[in-house]
Design a protein around this motif. Sequence first.
Motif, PDB file in Angstrom:
ATOM      1  N   LEU A  26     -25.519 -78.924  18.851  1.00 10.67           N
ATOM      2  CA  LEU A  26     -24.319 -79.371  19.556  1.00 10.67           C
ATOM      3  C   LEU A  26     -24.170 -78.777  20.957  1.00 10.67           C
ATOM      4  O   LEU A  26     -23.690 -79.445  21.861  1.00 10.67           O
ATOM      5  N   HIS A  27     -24.563 -77.526  21.134  1.00 14.49           N
ATOM      6  CA  HIS A  27     -24.275 -76.829  22.390  1.00 14.49           C
ATOM      7  C   HIS A  27     -25.516 -76.375  23.151  1.00 14.49           C
ATOM      8  O   HIS A  27     -25.388 -75.827  24.245  1.00 14.49           O
ATOM      9  N   GLY A  28     -26.684 -76.520  22.587  1.00 15.44           N
ATOM     10  CA  GLY A  28     -27.910 -76.173  23.289  1.00 15.44           C
ATOM     11  C   GLY A  28     -28.342 -74.732  23.083  1.00 15.44           C
ATOM     12  O   GLY A  28     -27.696 -73.945  22.395  1.00 15.44           O
ATOM     13  N   ARG A  29     -29.468 -74.410  23.687  1.00 19.37           N
ATOM     14  CA  ARG A  29     -30.066 -73.083  23.514  1.00 19.37           C
ATOM     15  C   ARG A  29     -29.301 -71.976  24.222  1.00 19.37           C
ATOM     16  O   ARG A  29     -29.524 -70.811  23.953  1.00 19.37           O
ATOM     17  N   ARG A  30     -28.408 -72.297  25.105  1.00 22.52           N
ATOM     18  CA  ARG A  30     -27.660 -71.262  25.846  1.00 22.52           C
ATOM     19  C   ARG A  30     -26.380 -70.827  25.130  1.00 22.52           C
ATOM     20  O   ARG A  30     -25.648 -69.992  25.647  1.00 22.52           O
ATOM     21  N   ASP A  31     -26.122 -71.380  23.963  1.00 26.84           N
ATOM     22  CA  ASP A  31     -24.907 -71.045  23.221  1.00 26.84           C
ATOM     23  C   ASP A  31     -25.037 -69.649  22.609  1.00 26.84           C
ATOM     24  O   ASP A  31     -25.866 -69.402  21.741  1.00 26.84           O
TER      25      ASP A  31
END
Length: 141
Positions: A26-31
């Motif tokens: 949902l939010h990508g690898r930077r979450d």
Amino acid sequence: MRAKSKALATWLALLGGSVGAHRFYLHGRRDVWAWLHPWPTLAGLVGVLRMRALGQDDHLAWLLIPILGLMLSQAMLAAIVIGLTPDERWKARFASDQPGGWPAVIGVVAALMVGGAVLMGTLAFSGQKYFEWQAEQADQH
């Protein structure tokens, strides 16, 4: 932003939520929150391995195993919340025109069953080990 499937997010939380799979989707690898999921889960798995290797008298395993149970329970809660999010709200947040439909509903039902069983088991295990420790302390005095 790419559209995100509510059904897929529900099932990712159900099957891999304890390691943050749904958050990565949902939010990508930077979450940051997604990266915090695997560590307590791995610590709980270490507790399971320790108990298998050292037996039920390992106090560190008593501490670590409930952490795994709590991580699995929070993953099931995430699956339930994702699956029950109204389609309009999901569309506004994740740009998806497709409703969750039956796959999301079935994922919610599965998460309710698994989450209830895991949470009850975690509470029972923790309570048992706490009272065993209390009896151990009373025997020493």
